[in-house]
Design a protein around this motif. Structure first.
Motif, PDB file in Angstrom:
ATOM      1  N   LEU A  36     -24.806 -26.966 -31.359  1.00  0.00           N
ATOM      2  CA  LEU A  36     -25.190 -28.359 -32.362  1.00  0.00           C
ATOM      3  C   LEU A  36     -26.421 -28.670 -32.483  1.00  0.00           C
ATOM      4  N   ARG A  37     -27.589 -28.822 -31.102  1.00  0.00           N
ATOM      5  CA  ARG A  37     -28.472 -28.802 -31.026  1.00  0.00           C
ATOM      6  C   ARG A  37     -29.301 -28.357 -31.118  1.00  0.00           C
ATOM      7  N   LYS A  38     -29.205 -26.661 -30.817  1.00  0.00           N
ATOM      8  CA  LYS A  38     -30.472 -26.092 -31.174  1.00  0.00           C
ATOM      9  C   LYS A  38     -29.730 -26.078 -33.312  1.00  0.00           C
ATOM     10  N   GLN A  39     -28.919 -25.850 -33.717  1.00  0.00           N
ATOM     11  CA  GLN A  39     -28.434 -26.146 -34.870  1.00  0.00           C
ATOM     12  C   GLN A  39     -29.901 -27.773 -35.443  1.00  0.00           C
ATOM     13  N   LEU A  40     -29.956 -28.492 -34.254  1.00  0.00           N
ATOM     14  CA  LEU A  40     -31.032 -29.622 -35.041  1.00  0.00           C
ATOM     15  C   LEU A  40     -31.941 -28.776 -35.102  1.00  0.00           C
ATOM     16  N   ASP A  41     -32.343 -28.748 -33.976  1.00  0.00           N
ATOM     17  CA  ASP A  41     -33.671 -28.226 -33.112  1.00  0.00           C
ATOM     18  C   ASP A  41     -34.447 -27.674 -34.447  1.00  0.00           C
ATOM     19  N   LYS A  42     -33.510 -26.686 -34.944  1.00  0.00           N
ATOM     20  CA  LYS A  42     -33.781 -25.352 -35.913  1.00  0.00           C
ATOM     21  C   LYS A  42     -34.565 -26.282 -37.043  1.00  0.00           C
ATOM     22  N   ARG A  43     -33.889 -27.544 -37.495  1.00  0.00           N
ATOM     23  CA  ARG A  43     -34.436 -28.582 -38.312  1.00  0.00           C
ATOM     24  C   ARG A  43     -35.322 -29.362 -38.370  1.00  0.00           C
ATOM     25  N   GLY A  44     -35.749 -29.907 -36.663  1.00  0.00           N
ATOM     26  CA  GLY A  44     -37.121 -30.531 -36.726  1.00  0.00           C
ATOM     27  C   GLY A  44     -36.518 -32.376 -36.609  1.00  0.00           C
ATOM     28  N   ILE A  45     -34.715 -31.881 -35.863  1.00  0.00           N
ATOM     29  CA  ILE A  45     -34.038 -33.249 -36.276  1.00  0.00           C
ATOM     30  C   ILE A  45     -33.724 -33.600 -34.700  1.00  0.00           C
ATOM     31  N   LYS A  46     -34.232 -34.769 -34.096  1.00  0.00           N
ATOM     32  CA  LYS A  46     -33.423 -35.266 -32.747  1.00  0.00           C
ATOM     33  C   LYS A  46     -32.750 -36.345 -32.661  1.00  0.00           C
ATOM     34  N   MET A  47     -31.462 -35.977 -31.933  1.00  0.00           N
ATOM     35  CA  MET A  47     -30.187 -36.621 -32.145  1.00  0.00           C
ATOM     36  C   MET A  47     -30.671 -37.575 -30.796  1.00  0.00           C
ATOM     37  N   VAL A  48     -31.286 -38.665 -31.704  1.00  0.00           N
ATOM     38  CA  VAL A  48     -31.670 -40.219 -30.010  1.00  0.00           C
ATOM     39  C   VAL A  48     -30.790 -40.897 -29.706  1.00  0.00           C
ATOM     40  N   SER A  49     -29.951 -40.792 -30.352  1.00  0.00           N
ATOM     41  CA  SER A  49     -28.580 -41.743 -29.979  1.00  0.00           C
ATOM     42  C   SER A  49     -27.437 -40.942 -30.183  1.00  0.00           C
ATOM     43  N   ILE A  50     -25.924 -41.383 -29.108  1.00  0.00           N
ATOM     44  CA  ILE A  50     -24.911 -41.104 -29.274  1.00  0.00           C
ATOM     45  C   ILE A  50     -23.721 -41.722 -29.397  1.00  0.00           C
ATOM     46  N   GLY A  51     -22.655 -41.605 -30.484  1.00  0.00           N
ATOM     47  CA  GLY A  51     -21.841 -42.915 -29.889  1.00  0.00           C
ATOM     48  C   GLY A  51     -20.710 -42.449 -28.768  1.00  0.00           C
ATOM     49  N   ALA A  52     -19.703 -43.523 -28.383  1.00  0.00           N
ATOM     50  CA  ALA A  52     -19.324 -42.764 -27.084  1.00  0.00           C
ATOM     51  C   ALA A  52     -18.579 -44.156 -27.683  1.00  0.00           C
ATOM     52  N   ASP A  53     -16.669 -43.792 -26.856  1.00  0.00           N
ATOM     53  CA  ASP A  53     -15.913 -44.768 -27.278  1.00  0.00           C
ATOM     54  C   ASP A  53     -15.549 -45.525 -26.046  1.00  0.00           C
ATOM     55  N   TYR A  54     -15.279 -46.651 -26.036  1.00  0.00           N
ATOM     56  CA  TYR A  54     -15.489 -47.786 -25.230  1.00  0.00           C
ATOM     57  C   TYR A  54     -14.481 -47.359 -24.166  1.00  0.00           C
ATOM     58  N   LYS A  55     -13.112 -46.758 -23.938  1.00  0.00           N
ATOM     59  CA  LYS A  55     -12.026 -46.698 -23.313  1.00  0.00           C
ATOM     60  C   LYS A  55     -12.706 -45.353 -22.485  1.00  0.00           C
ATOM     61  N   LEU A  56     -13.031 -44.766 -22.954  1.00  0.00           N
ATOM     62  CA  LEU A  56     -13.542 -43.724 -22.431  1.00  0.00           C
ATOM     63  C   LEU A  56     -14.447 -43.967 -21.557  1.00  0.00           C
ATOM     64  N   LEU A  57     -15.546 -44.387 -21.816  1.00  0.00           N
ATOM     65  CA  LEU A  57     -16.986 -44.691 -21.472  1.00  0.00           C
ATOM     66  C   LEU A  57     -16.468 -46.156 -19.924  1.00  0.00           C
ATOM     67  N   SER A  58     -15.667 -46.625 -20.286  1.00  0.00           N
ATOM     68  CA  SER A  58     -15.120 -48.099 -18.847  1.00  0.00           C
ATOM     69  C   SER A  58     -14.060 -46.963 -18.154  1.00  0.00           C
TER      70      SER A  58
END
Length: 286
Positions: free
Chosen positions: A76-98
Motif C-alpha cells: 500500500l505504501r508503494k501504491q501511495l508513493d506511486k500516486r504522490g500521496i502521503k499517509m501522514v496519520s494512521i488510526g489505532a484501536d484504543y484497546k490494542l494501543l493500550s
C-alpha cells in the motif's frame, strides 16, 4: 440545454474560486487536500488501486488511514508513493494501543506517518463517565510517551460523547487538562464537536497548543444533536451546505496552527459531495 455532470460543476466552481468570482481576498485554506480513508470504505474492496486512482484524481495528496484488507502495508505504501500521496496519520484501536504500541509503531514507520489517532474510547451503555475518562488519560499518557520515543505524535479524535458536563466544563476538558501535552495531542472532528452542541472555532481557540489535526465535515441543517456519538450517515453533507460555520472553523484552525486537514464524508453520496467540499473550502477568502 444539456445538464452539467458533477465533475463539470466541480471544474466550473474550481475555476471560479481561482479567478476570484466568489470572493476577493486571500484564500483561508492553503493546506494540501487531505482525505480520511474511511470515507471510501464502500470502495476499497472493489479495487484498492482503482480507488487510489479516484482519490488522486480529486487532487488529494495526504491521507489518514492505515493498513487495508487485501493488501500488505508495504505494498500500500508503494501504491501511495506511486500516486504522490502521503499517509501522514494512521488510526489505532484504543484497546490494542493500550495493551501494546509495537504494532502501531511498526505500521506508522512503514507508511512514514508522523501521527497516530484514536477515534473512540470504549464506554459501557453509551454513558461516558469520569472513571472512563480517567482511564483514558492514563492510557493515552502511557501510549503517547512510547509513541513520542519513536518519533510519532498520538492524537485523540473527539467523537461527541466526551462533552458530558463536569465541574465548570466537560469531560473533554478533563481529558485535555490531564493528558501530558508532551505526549498527547488532539484531532478535532468538526461534526462531532458541533453535534453535541459545542462551538468548534471556540474550542480550537480554548486549547490553541493542543490541536494538530482536523476532520473536515459538515452537519445537515435542522439536525438536533446529543451526546451519543452517533447519527445517521445521511446527516453528513458537503461542506458549506450544512449548519456549521466552516469559514470560522478554518480561520480558527489556521490561527492555532492545525498541521493537517482530512476530509471525511460518511454519507452514501461521498463521491458527489467531495468535489463540492473541495471547491467550497478553496473558495473561502479572508
Amino acid at each position: 440545454m444539456q445538464k452539467l455532470t458533477y465533475w463539470g460543476c466541480f471544474l466550473i466552481a474550481l475555476l471560479a474560486t481561482q479567478t476570484g468570482v466568489f470572493a476577493q481576498g486571500k484564500p483561508v485554506y492553503t493546506s494540501p487536500i487531505g482525505l480520511q480513508a474511511y470515507t471510501f470504505r464502500g470502495s476499497w474492496d472493489k479495487g484498492i488501486e482503482a480507488t487510489l486512482d479516484t482519490i488522486k484524481s480529486l487532487g488529494v495528496t495526504e491521507m489518514e488511514g492505515g493498513p487495508l484488507k487485501g493488501m500488505t502495508a508495504e505494498e500500500l505504501r508503494k501504491q501511495l508513493d506511486k500516486r504522490g500521496i502521503k499517509m501522514v496519520s494512521i488510526g489505532a484501536d484504543y484497546k490494542l494501543l493500550s495493551e501494546s504500541t509495537a504494532e502501531t509503531i511498526k505500521n506508522a514507520k512503514i507508511f512514514g506517518a508522523k501521527y497516530v489517532m484514536v477515534a473512540w474510547i470504549p464506554h459501557k451503555g453509551g454513558n461516558f463517565d469520569l472513571e472512563t475518562a480517567k482511564k483514558a488519560v492514563a492510557d493515552f499518557n502511557k501510549a503517547g510517551k512510547e509513541l513520542k520515543e519513536a518519533g510519532i505524535t498520538l492524537t485523540y479524535h473527539n467523537h461527541g460523547y466526551e462533552f458530558v458536563p463536569y465541574e465548570d466544563g466537560t469531560l473533554f476538558d478533563y481529558i485535555v487538562k490531564n493528558t501530558n501535552p508532551e505526549y498527547v495531542s488532539f484531532e478535532m472532528d468538526v461534526l462531532w464537536t458541533a453535534f453535541p452542541g459545542q462551538d468548534p472555532a471556540k474550542l480550537l481557540l480554548k486549547y490553541p497548543t493542543r490541536w494538530k489535526l482536523m476532520h473536515l465535515k459538515d452537519l445537515k441543517k435542522g439536525v438536533k444533536g446529543n451526546l451519543s456519538g452517533g447519527t445517521p450517515t445521511t446527516n453528513d453533507v458537503a461542506l458549506g451546505t450544512g449548519q456549521i460555520d466552516i469559514p470560522a472553523v478554518l480561520k480558527a484552525a489556521k490561527k492555532v496552527g492545525i498541521k493537517h486537514y482530512f476530509i471525511e464524508d460518511e454519507s452514501p453520496s461521498y463521491l458527489k459531495q467531495i468535489p463540492q467540499t473541495i471547491a467550497y473550502i478553496k473558495g473561502i477568502k479572508e
